[in-house]
Write an enzyme that holds these catalytic residues in place. Structure first.
Site, PDB file in Angstrom:
ATOM      1  N   THR A 186      20.910   4.688   1.144  1.00 52.67           N
ATOM      2  CA  THR A 186      20.519   3.305   0.830  1.00 52.67           C
ATOM      3  C   THR A 186      19.494   3.224  -0.299  1.00 52.67           C
ATOM      4  O   THR A 186      18.602   4.062  -0.407  1.00 52.67           O
ATOM      5  CB  THR A 186      19.921   2.655   2.104  1.00 52.67           C
ATOM      6  OG1 THR A 186      20.884   2.736   3.151  1.00 52.67           O
ATOM      7  CG2 THR A 186      19.551   1.196   1.869  1.00 52.67           C
ATOM      8  N   GLU A 202      23.032   2.517   9.771  1.00 49.45           N
ATOM      9  CA  GLU A 202      24.289   3.286   9.670  1.00 49.45           C
ATOM     10  C   GLU A 202      25.510   2.362   9.570  1.00 49.45           C
ATOM     11  O   GLU A 202      26.568   2.628  10.138  1.00 49.45           O
ATOM     12  CB  GLU A 202      24.402   4.297  10.812  1.00 49.45           C
ATOM     13  CG  GLU A 202      23.316   5.363  10.646  1.00 49.45           C
ATOM     14  CD  GLU A 202      23.592   6.652  11.360  1.00 49.45           C
ATOM     15  OE1 GLU A 202      24.764   6.994  11.572  1.00 49.45           O
ATOM     16  OE2 GLU A 202      22.602   7.328  11.688  1.00 49.45           O
TER      17      GLU A 202
HETATM   18  C1  LIG Z   1      14.669   1.206  10.247  1.00 55.04           C
HETATM   19  C2  LIG Z   1      15.759   1.512   9.276  1.00 55.04           C
HETATM   20  C3  LIG Z   1      16.200   2.829   9.145  1.00 55.04           C
HETATM   21  C4  LIG Z   1      17.198   3.147   8.217  1.00 55.04           C
HETATM   22  N1  LIG Z   1      17.558   4.451   8.039  1.00 55.04           N
HETATM   23  C5  LIG Z   1      18.385   4.779   6.999  1.00 55.04           C
HETATM   24  C6  LIG Z   1      18.619   6.142   6.654  1.00 55.04           C
HETATM   25  O1  LIG Z   1      18.121   7.069   7.302  1.00 55.04           O
HETATM   26  N2  LIG Z   1      19.390   6.411   5.577  1.00 55.04           N
HETATM   27  C7  LIG Z   1      19.962   5.429   4.821  1.00 55.04           C
HETATM   28  O2  LIG Z   1      20.639   5.750   3.842  1.00 55.04           O
HETATM   29  N3  LIG Z   1      19.771   4.114   5.132  1.00 55.04           N
HETATM   30  C8  LIG Z   1      18.992   3.773   6.189  1.00 55.04           C
HETATM   31  N4  LIG Z   1      18.763   2.455   6.495  1.00 55.04           N
HETATM   32  C9  LIG Z   1      19.405   1.414   5.707  1.00 55.04           C
HETATM   33  C10 LIG Z   1      20.482   0.638   6.472  1.00 55.04           C
HETATM   34  O3  LIG Z   1      21.604   1.447   6.697  1.00 55.04           O
HETATM   35  C11 LIG Z   1      20.809  -0.633   5.656  1.00 55.04           C
HETATM   36  O4  LIG Z   1      19.676  -1.472   5.750  1.00 55.04           O
HETATM   37  C12 LIG Z   1      22.046  -1.324   6.156  1.00 55.04           C
HETATM   38  O5  LIG Z   1      23.193  -0.548   5.880  1.00 55.04           O
HETATM   39  C13 LIG Z   1      22.231  -2.714   5.547  1.00 55.04           C
HETATM   40  O6  LIG Z   1      22.011  -2.705   4.165  1.00 55.04           O
HETATM   41  P1  LIG Z   1      21.022  -3.805   3.542  1.00 55.04           P
HETATM   42  O7  LIG Z   1      19.760  -3.763   4.294  1.00 55.04           O
HETATM   43  O8  LIG Z   1      20.982  -3.611   2.072  1.00 55.04           O
HETATM   44  O9  LIG Z   1      21.717  -5.194   3.858  1.00 55.04           O
HETATM   45  P2  LIG Z   1      22.825  -5.927   2.959  1.00 55.04           P
HETATM   46  O10 LIG Z   1      23.898  -4.979   2.593  1.00 55.04           O
HETATM   47  O11 LIG Z   1      22.142  -6.687   1.880  1.00 55.04           O
HETATM   48  O12 LIG Z   1      23.420  -6.964   4.022  1.00 55.04           O
HETATM   49  C14 LIG Z   1      22.768  -8.188   4.356  1.00 55.04           C
HETATM   50  C15 LIG Z   1      23.648  -8.927   5.371  1.00 55.04           C
HETATM   51  O13 LIG Z   1      24.926  -9.232   4.770  1.00 55.04           O
HETATM   52  C16 LIG Z   1      25.970  -8.667   5.560  1.00 55.04           C
HETATM   53  N5  LIG Z   1      27.015  -8.183   4.657  1.00 55.04           N
HETATM   54  C17 LIG Z   1      26.870  -7.380   3.571  1.00 55.04           C
HETATM   55  N6  LIG Z   1      28.065  -7.155   2.986  1.00 55.04           N
HETATM   56  C18 LIG Z   1      28.991  -7.810   3.742  1.00 55.04           C
HETATM   57  C19 LIG Z   1      30.401  -7.954   3.681  1.00 55.04           C
HETATM   58  N7  LIG Z   1      31.134  -7.341   2.743  1.00 55.04           N
HETATM   59  N8  LIG Z   1      31.020  -8.722   4.617  1.00 55.04           N
HETATM   60  C20 LIG Z   1      30.298  -9.314   5.599  1.00 55.04           C
HETATM   61  N9  LIG Z   1      28.954  -9.213   5.715  1.00 55.04           N
HETATM   62  C21 LIG Z   1      28.316  -8.484   4.798  1.00 55.04           C
HETATM   63  C22 LIG Z   1      25.316  -7.519   6.329  1.00 55.04           C
HETATM   64  O14 LIG Z   1      26.046  -7.210   7.494  1.00 55.04           O
HETATM   65  C23 LIG Z   1      23.948  -8.101   6.623  1.00 55.04           C
HETATM   66  O15 LIG Z   1      24.034  -8.966   7.737  1.00 55.04           O
HETATM   67  C24 LIG Z   1      17.793   2.105   7.445  1.00 55.04           C
HETATM   68  C25 LIG Z   1      17.363   0.768   7.601  1.00 55.04           C
HETATM   69  C26 LIG Z   1      16.357   0.484   8.484  1.00 55.04           C
HETATM   70  C27 LIG Z   1      15.862  -0.950   8.591  1.00 55.04           C
END
Ligand SMILES: Cc1cc2nc3c(=O)[nH]c(=O)nc-3n(C[C@H](O)[C@H](O)[C@H](O)COP(=O)(O)OP(=O)(O)OC[C@H]3O[C@@H](n4cnc5c(N)ncnc54)[C@H](O)[C@@H]3O)c2cc1C
Length: 393
Positions: free
Chosen positions: A126, A366
């Site tokens: 991410t 994830e």
């Molecule tokens: C505590 C914590 C630990 C984490 N650990 C890791 C880690 O170890 N390694 C790592 O790589 N990442 C990690 N992450 C990142 C995590 O996997 C991402 O936050 C998550 O995948 C969502 O990405 P985003 O936050 O950019 O949300 P966005 O992608 O911006 O999404 C925002 C909203 O829009 C929705 N959305 C997005 N695209 C679509 C679509 N095509 N259709 C429908 N809905 C959609 C999402 O479901 C969400 O509700 C962690 C996050 C947190 C908060």
């Protein structure tokens, strides 16, 4: 319980983990949550009892006992402490790149230390501008002689600062979209690599979540996983196998909250009888227990599929289904548990308050549960079920 009886060996190891969770981890759970400090004592406990070995083959010093049992271990620990369950799940997440795409030399170099717990692992996909849309990442890796030079940053990385080994994804060909992404193993002491900051969070407070910064970081070319351009496929294969670890964390939270609410409801009295004997509360408990059991069925089925050697689309769909259902169950059941305890459920003295906060992240990381639904639907659309309609007018 589905899939019982486990083998004698599986049952013995599950009971060992269950006892450790109840006796050694449960008494620490509230402190870990309040202190916001990474629980190195729990890592030490896992090391002493060889629990990291659950995720590795015997040739690297692991137990070689398979995926189902590893998931059960995460579930058992997460019943009492989701932060401690996550330490096991992320050790697997951060190691899977090596296991699935590493060459013999890379496996030799890293896996034994990961299996013993001497090293901790992390997975860095991410970025600030790319979460669900991971192919939009901007971190780059430029080959210069015997090294790749990495520049950019990663956001929200679990185990930031405590991990010794990071699986990092970066673009070796920024114009090529998915096909331009490559995967690397990055040692924590790599020059030009640092953890820029840690994030305060709603739950899983003992787990570190941080921002990684790469400023001309020099990663040996020997640390490329697979070939250049294979990184996106590797990232997705890893997630297919690792998401059930989060499902197990969610199921553990849900079952732990159900067990606590049940015991509470047997002793708390209103209107002259235990609240468990009021039908509305009894129905809640029945629905919570049933949801846990259904979630367990999906999760254990995934573990069984892997242990039987399945790969490919069956795993992708089963993994997403387990993650989706177990973690939605975690959120719903922990919220119900707070309701069963009434005002006491909202107070920090009772563990269901922590469980409800911890459950929320399982629906997000994830791959959010919206993304899991997309994955499941995509796999369904590839399946041909036309024969079911044969003969239907
Ligand atoms: C505590 C914590 C630990 C984490 N650990 C890791 C880690 O170890 N390694 C790592 O790589 N990442 C990690 N992450 C990142 C995590 O996997 C991402 O936050 C998550 O995948 C969502 O990405 P985003 O936050 O950019 O949300 P966005 O992608 O911006 O999404 C925002 C909203 O829009 C929705 N959305 C997005 N695209 C679509 C679509 N095509 N259709 C429908 N809905 C959609 C999402 O479901 C969400 O509700 C962690 C996050 C947190 C908060």
């Amino acid at each position: 319980m589905p899939l019982e009886p486990l083998t004698d060996e599986q049952r013995e190891i599950r009971d060992l983990v269950r006892d450790l969770a109840r006796e050694r981890i449960a008494p620490r759970a509230a402190e870990i949550d309040e202190s916001h400090e990474f629980p190195w004592d729990i890592v030490e406990l896992y090391r002493e009892h060889g629990l990291f070995g659950l995720f590795y083959a015997e040739e690297y010093g692991g137990l070689g006992t398979g995926t189902l049992l590893a998931l059960i271990a995460i579930e058992e620990v997460s019943k009492v402490c989701a932060t401690s369950g996550l330490i096991l799940a992320v050790q697997e997440l951060g190691s899977l790149g090596l296991k699935l795409a590493g060459n013999d030399e890379q496996k030799e170099r890293y896996l034994s230390k990961l299996a013993s717990g001497e090293s901790l692992a992390a997975y860095a996909l991410t970025e600030a501008g790319s979460g669900s849309d991971s192919a939009a990442m901007r971190t780059t890796a430029r080959r210069e002689g015997d090294v790749y030079v990495l520049n950019g940053s990663k956001r929200f990385i679990t185990n930031a600062e405590v991990a010794h080994v990071y699986t990092v994804f970066a673009k070796t060909d920024p114009e090529a979209g998915h096909a331009g992404i490559s995967a690397f193993v990055v040692d924590a002491d790599t020059p030009g690599f640092e953890v820029a900051r840690l994030e305060p969070k709603m739950g899983i407070s003992g787990s570190t979540t941080g921002e990684l910064a790469f400023d001309d970081a020099q990663v040996p070319a020997a640390n490329l996983l697979g070939e250049e351009g294979e990184g996106f496929k590797i990232a997705m294969r890893i997630l297919d196998r690792s998401r059930p670890g989060i499902a197990a964390q969610g199921l553990g939270l849900a079952q732990g909250a159900t067990d606590y609410a049940l015991e509470y409801a047997k002793t708390r009295e209103t209107m002259g009888k235990p609240i468990a004997e009021h039908q509305l509360i009894a129905a809640k408990l029945a629905d919570m227990e049933t949801a846990c059991e259904a979630a367990r069925g999906l999760l254990y089925r995934f573990g069984q599929l892997v242990d039987e050697g399945f790969d490919g689309p069956e795993l992708t769909k089963a993994s997403a289904q387990a993650k989706l259902f177990c973690t939605d169950t975690a959120m719903w059941v922990t919220t119900e548990a707070v309701q069963v305890l009434g005002g006491y459920g909202y107070i920090k003295e009772y563990p269901v308050e922590r469980m409800m906060r911890d459950a929320k992240i399982t629906q997000i990381y994830e791959g959010t549960n919206e993304i899991q639904r997309l994955v499941i639907a995509r796999e369904m659309l590839k399946e041909n079920r036309a024969f079911l309609l044969a003969g239907v007018a």
